[in-house]
Design an enzyme around this catalytic site. Structure first.
Site, PDB file in Angstrom:
ATOM      1  N   CYS A  54       0.818  -1.229   0.000  1.00  0.00           N
ATOM      2  CA  CYS A  54       0.000   0.000   0.000  1.00  0.00           C
ATOM      3  C   CYS A  54       0.844   1.268   0.000  1.00  0.00           C
ATOM      4  CB  CYS A  54      -0.969  -0.011   1.169  1.00  0.00           C
ATOM      5  SG  CYS A  54      -0.171  -0.014   2.789  1.00  0.00           S
ATOM      6  N   HIS A  79      -1.700   1.202   7.098  1.00  0.00           N
ATOM      7  CA  HIS A  79      -2.273   1.078   5.756  1.00  0.00           C
ATOM      8  C   HIS A  79      -2.640   2.464   5.238  1.00  0.00           C
ATOM      9  CE1 HIS A  79      -3.958  -1.336   2.536  1.00  0.00           C
ATOM     10  NE2 HIS A  79      -5.001  -0.523   2.515  1.00  0.00           N
ATOM     11  N   HIS A 102      -5.599   1.219  -3.320  1.00  0.00           N
ATOM     12  CA  HIS A 102      -4.649   0.745  -2.323  1.00  0.00           C
ATOM     13  C   HIS A 102      -4.260  -0.686  -2.662  1.00  0.00           C
ATOM     14  CE1 HIS A 102      -7.864  -1.463   0.146  1.00  0.00           C
ATOM     15  NE2 HIS A 102      -8.471  -0.953  -0.906  1.00  0.00           N
TER      16      HIS A 102
END
Length: 180
Positions: free
Chosen positions: A83, A136, A152
């Site tokens: 990510c 993330h 992502h």
């Protein structure tokens, strides 16, 4: 008797077909349509805002080229991507220097409310088991009313576009940051 009934029905049929229906309107109909007084003019965008939108669209375009790339921890190539690697490469290819790791990325930029999110903003999440640190990041690619879509890299499906409305991502969401 049957002959008389048939004769009577035939007579009714001819008489009924010859009757002229009355019209409740004149033969020539006219329809008028009123034009609106003003044509709405889209709001003018400043040159600075236009450059920012162009930059955001270029970054998003770069990120979208990695769509479908498999997940690889620490990856920054088409062979594998994580990510933060996706965001890092997308920004770097558009001449923006940024940290490589998501929790370090989360320290830069201006924090914004979810309702203010625009294309090009970054969304941060805590997805780990202990959820102590941001781990993330996603790049906003579209904002449509109450739905925010972001690109992502997930461990299960690689680089994809998801919605912040999805339960998992909505629950793990921490903050949004503006970097442009």
């Amino acid at each position: 008797m049957l002959r008389k009934v048939l004769y009577f029905l035939t007579l009714l049929l001819f008489i009924g077909c010859g009757a002229k229906k009355k019209r409740s309107y004149s033969k020539t109909r006219t329809v008028t349509v009123e034009a609106s007084e003003e044509i709405p003019v889209p709001p003018k965008i400043s040159k600075k805002e236009e450059r920012k939108n162009t930059k955001a669209n270029n970054i998003i375009s770069t990120a979208m080229t990695f769509s479908g790339t498999r997940y690889k921890f620490g990856g920054t190539t088409r062979k594998g991507m994580d990510c933060s690697g996706l965001v890092f490469v997308s920004l770097k290819e558009n001449d923006i220097d940024f940290p490589r790791v998501s929790y370090q990325m989360a320290e830069l930029g201006k924090r914004i409310k979810v309702g203010q999110v625009q294309k090009g903003d970054l969304l941060y999440f805590k997805t780990g088991k202990n959820r102590k640190r941001i781990n993330h990041v996603g790049l906003v690619v579209d904002v449509n009313r109450n739905e925010i879509k972001f690109i992502h890299a997930t461990t299960s499906r690689g680089v994809i576009v998801s919605s912040l409305r999805e339960g998992y991502w909505n629950h793990a969401f921490v903050k949004a940051m503006r970097i442009l």
